[in-house]
Design a protein around this motif. Structure first.
Motif, PDB file in Angstrom:
ATOM      1  N   ILE A  23       0.837  -1.206   0.000  1.00 45.21           N
ATOM      2  CA  ILE A  23       0.000   0.000   0.000  1.00 45.21           C
ATOM      3  C   ILE A  23       0.871   1.254   0.000  1.00 45.21           C
ATOM      4  O   ILE A  23       0.615   2.202  -0.752  1.00 45.21           O
ATOM      5  CB  ILE A  23      -0.960  -0.012   1.211  1.00 45.21           C
ATOM      6  N   THR A  24       1.917   1.264   0.801  1.00 48.19           N
ATOM      7  CA  THR A  24       2.819   2.412   0.866  1.00 48.19           C
ATOM      8  C   THR A  24       3.518   2.627  -0.471  1.00 48.19           C
ATOM      9  O   THR A  24       3.633   3.761  -0.950  1.00 48.19           O
ATOM     10  CB  THR A  24       3.866   2.214   1.979  1.00 48.19           C
ATOM     11  N   ALA A  25       3.960   1.546  -1.094  1.00 51.03           N
ATOM     12  CA  ALA A  25       4.636   1.660  -2.390  1.00 51.03           C
ATOM     13  C   ALA A  25       3.681   2.175  -3.454  1.00 51.03           C
ATOM     14  O   ALA A  25       4.046   3.030  -4.268  1.00 51.03           O
ATOM     15  CB  ALA A  25       5.213   0.308  -2.793  1.00 51.03           C
ATOM     16  N   ALA A  26       2.458   1.692  -3.463  1.00 53.16           N
ATOM     17  CA  ALA A  26       1.475   2.149  -4.456  1.00 53.16           C
ATOM     18  C   ALA A  26       1.166   3.627  -4.257  1.00 53.16           C
ATOM     19  O   ALA A  26       1.100   4.397  -5.223  1.00 53.16           O
ATOM     20  CB  ALA A  26       0.203   1.321  -4.342  1.00 53.16           C
ATOM     21  N   PHE A  27       0.990   4.023  -3.002  1.00 53.97           N
ATOM     22  CA  PHE A  27       0.705   5.429  -2.726  1.00 53.97           C
ATOM     23  C   PHE A  27       1.901   6.294  -3.101  1.00 53.97           C
ATOM     24  O   PHE A  27       1.744   7.356  -3.701  1.00 53.97           O
ATOM     25  CB  PHE A  27       0.361   5.608  -1.246  1.00 53.97           C
ATOM     26  N   GLY A  28       3.100   5.849  -2.759  1.00 54.65           N
ATOM     27  CA  GLY A  28       4.313   6.590  -3.100  1.00 54.65           C
ATOM     28  C   GLY A  28       4.478   6.735  -4.600  1.00 54.65           C
ATOM     29  O   GLY A  28       4.885   7.793  -5.091  1.00 54.65           O
ATOM     30  N   TRP A  29       4.159   5.686  -5.343  1.00 58.89           N
ATOM     31  CA  TRP A  29       4.268   5.756  -6.793  1.00 58.89           C
ATOM     32  C   TRP A  29       3.281   6.755  -7.369  1.00 58.89           C
ATOM     33  O   TRP A  29       3.591   7.508  -8.271  1.00 58.89           O
ATOM     34  CB  TRP A  29       4.039   4.376  -7.412  1.00 58.89           C
ATOM     35  N   PHE A  41       4.612  10.168  -6.711  1.00 54.91           N
ATOM     36  CA  PHE A  41       5.720  10.425  -7.632  1.00 54.91           C
ATOM     37  C   PHE A  41       5.198  10.768  -9.025  1.00 54.91           C
ATOM     38  O   PHE A  41       5.663  11.722  -9.658  1.00 54.91           O
ATOM     39  CB  PHE A  41       6.636   9.197  -7.692  1.00 54.91           C
ATOM     40  N   ALA A  42       4.237  10.007  -9.506  1.00 56.14           N
ATOM     41  CA  ALA A  42       3.671  10.250 -10.832  1.00 56.14           C
ATOM     42  C   ALA A  42       2.976  11.611 -10.884  1.00 56.14           C
ATOM     43  O   ALA A  42       3.098  12.348 -11.866  1.00 56.14           O
ATOM     44  CB  ALA A  42       2.697   9.139 -11.206  1.00 56.14           C
ATOM     45  N   ALA A  43       2.264  11.957  -9.828  1.00 56.69           N
ATOM     46  CA  ALA A  43       1.589  13.252  -9.777  1.00 56.69           C
ATOM     47  C   ALA A  43       2.608  14.396  -9.765  1.00 56.69           C
ATOM     48  O   ALA A  43       2.431  15.406 -10.446  1.00 56.69           O
ATOM     49  CB  ALA A  43       0.682  13.329  -8.554  1.00 56.69           C
TER      50      ALA A  43
END
Length: 69
Positions: free
Chosen positions: A17-23, A26-28
């Motif tokens: 979940i943390t990695a998905a949110f971080g990605w 980052f994309a935003a």
């Protein structure tokens, strides 16, 4: 023994979940930087146009003064 498995599964879920949110963040941020670059280019073009107009107005004013004198 079950608590170790429970903690491991919980940790993996939290990491995913943390990695998905971080990605997503980052994309935003990457998209925001791209938009800021476009905006900066537009503002630079507008600034150059404004300088050109101001120079033309200065030339016109000098011609008007020269004709008036």
């Amino acid at each position: 023994m079950y608590w170790v498995l429970l903690i491991t599964i919980t940790a993996v879920v939290v990491l995913v979940i943390t990695a998905a949110f971080g990605w997503r963040v980052f994309a935003a941020a990457k998209g925001l930087i791209r938009e800021l670059k476009k905006t900066s280019e537009i503002l630079n073009d507008a600034s150059e146009t404004l300088r050109g107009v101001q120079e033309m107005e200065g030339v016109k004013a000098m011609r008007a003064r020269a004709q008036h004198d």
